[in-house]
Write an enzyme that holds these catalytic residues in place. Structure first.
Site, PDB file in Angstrom:
ATOM      1  N   THR A  41      10.595 -10.302  -4.451  1.00  0.00           N
ATOM      2  CA  THR A  41      10.793  -8.878  -4.163  1.00  0.00           C
ATOM      3  C   THR A  41       9.687  -8.403  -3.231  1.00  0.00           C
ATOM      4  OG1 THR A  41      11.216  -6.704  -5.148  1.00  0.00           O
ATOM      5  CG2 THR A  41       9.554  -8.048  -6.241  1.00  0.00           C
ATOM      6  N   ASN A  42       9.548  -7.112  -3.046  1.00  0.00           N
ATOM      7  CA  ASN A  42       8.473  -6.570  -2.206  1.00  0.00           C
ATOM      8  C   ASN A  42       7.907  -5.322  -2.871  1.00  0.00           C
ATOM      9  OD1 ASN A  42       9.975  -4.149  -1.210  1.00  0.00           O
ATOM     10  ND2 ASN A  42      11.313  -5.765  -0.420  1.00  0.00           N
TER      11      ASN A  42
END
Ligand code: CTP
Length: 411
Positions: free
Chosen positions: A209-210
């Site tokens: 993810t980020n």
């Protein structure tokens, strides 16, 4: 001919205080709800001697009475979400309390916490209305910008005749509607906004993810709803509350976001007037997510990543008309001319109308942002602003774009 149309979608606090005229408050509530307003009723203790909570609940309103006993601060929450407060009936006692800034019950505490417009429909015996104390209080409130609706001349409960009767429900509703007259800039427009990160599973407990917080997209959704738009927020996993009047669709992966966009926009993209892609969509996903938790080995681990579709580019490529207006974000690690160059490239390659360009360290996880608005016509640096202020500037650009479109069509 005045109408109640402007109440559509408005968030109204209807305050009810202890006067016999409270028997007309359900009628006011019905008119507001029929006009499409979202009404929260706040009753004082003495109001309940005249009307029952269930009457208002039955008509579709949320009813609150108690200042105490909630998690958090209910008076602050109501104050934040309401766009106007209508106190009908307003007794001499409540008028005195508001004037003095008292806050010993839910209604007075909420009003003290809010900057929204307040309208009062006084109802009391003519002697109480004429009393110098009441008149002085009303004069003070008028000076503060509080609007008075009535009272009117007529017979009151005691059979006496004079100035003190509450204005009729229809006129009260119309006076409230007049507060909101004038079209909001995105009334009648459907705005679809994506926000937050996507999260791509590696195995049942791990993912790629980020660090996107979703704050920018959520600020855009809230501001678009304030401007009267019908807002659909397609959101990756974030820890933010859904803004009032916004419909939220939760997704996890980029492919789920793609499906939600398709469902919302339709094959011909006619499901939106505006699409703002504020989501930080993962460019890649693990080629195959393991159904079982991957075991640790000493050999290291190679993950093969498959590219995710570029959702914005796909919509840009499919668009055949001026709609939806497309807004993309460009998060770059370059600055200055290189940043502008990349933004312009994205504008052309993704066939969008506006690119909001920013430098990664200026925005990620922060409450502020420093962006450039890059369109085919110009490049406007906005300086450091809060994310809600950036949202206002972006939606101002979008609203102008929609307004010029109308002028071009009708020219
Ligand atoms: N975007 C998208 N789908 C993706 C990746 C990005 O719709 N798979 C959208 C984002 O929501 C954003 C815009 O495209 O509005 C730009 O995102 P960015 O990551 O800067 O773009 P990329 O094209 O991935 O940039 P680069 O070429 O720099 O990798």
């Amino acid at each position: 001919m005045p109408t109640l149309h402007s109440l559509q979608g408005r968030r109204i606090l209807l305050g009810i205080t202890g006067s016999i005229a409270a028997y007309k408050s359900p009628q006011i509530l019905r008119l507001l709800i029929k006009a499409g307003a979202h009404v929260e009723v706040v009753m004082t203790e003495s109001a309940e001697r005249f009307v029952g909570v269930e009457t208002f609940r039955g008509l579709g309103a949320n009813v609150h009475k108690e200042l105490w006993g909630h998690t958090g601060e209910l008076h602050i929450e109501i104050a934040r979400r309401m766009e106007a407060a209508l106190i009908a009936p307003a007794t001499a006692n409540t008028i005195a309390k508001i004037t003095e800034g008292r806050s010993d019950d839910l209604l007075s505490a909420t009003l003290l916490s809010s900057q929204a417009p307040v309208l009062l429909a006084p109802a009391m015996h003519p002697a109480m209305f004429a009393a110098p104390a009441t008149q002085a209080n009303l004069a003070t409130l008028r000076k503060r910008g509080v609007r008075l609706i009535g009272p009117v001349e007529g017979e009151v409960a005691s059979g006496d005749i004079g100035l003190g009767r509450m204005e009729e429900p229809e006129n009260i509703a119309l006076a409230l509607a007049a507060e909101f007259e004038g079209p909001r800039r995105l009334s009648g427009r459907r705005v679809v906004i994506t926000a937050g990160p996507t999260i791509e599973p590696i195995d049942p407990v791990r993912s790629l993810t980020n660090t996107s917080s979703g704050k920018m997209g959520y600020a855009l959704a809230e501001e678009a709803a304030n401007l009267g738009a019908d807002v659909i927020l397609i959101s990756g996993p974030v820890a933010l509350p859904t803004p009032p009047l916004v419909r939220r669709i939760d997704v996890k992966t980029a492919l789920e976001m793609k499906a939600a966009l398709h469902e919302t926009l339709g094959d011909d993209l006619s499901g939106a007037d505006v699409l703002i892609m504020a989501a930080a969509v993962s460019d890649y996903r693990p080629e195959r997510a393991s159904p079982d938790k991957l075991k640790r080995t000493d050999n290291g681990l190679t993950l093969r990543l498959a590219p995710n579709p570029d959702l914005l580019r796909e919509v840009g490529a499919r668009r055949r008309t001026l709609r939806p207006v497309l807004v993309g974000f460009a998060l770059e690690t370059e600055t200055g001319d290189a940043l502008i160059h990349h933004a312009r490239r994205k504008l052309i390659e993704k066939r969008v109308d506006l690119v909001v360009a920013n430098h990664a360290t200026d925005s990620l996880g922060l409450d502020t942002n420093q962006v450039l608005l890059v369109s085919a016509q110009d490049c406007r640096p906005l300086g450091v602003r809060t994310k809600p202020a950036v949202a206002t500037a972006i939606l101002d650009w979008v609203a102008r774009r929609l307004e010029t479109e109308i002028k071009e069509w009708t020219a």
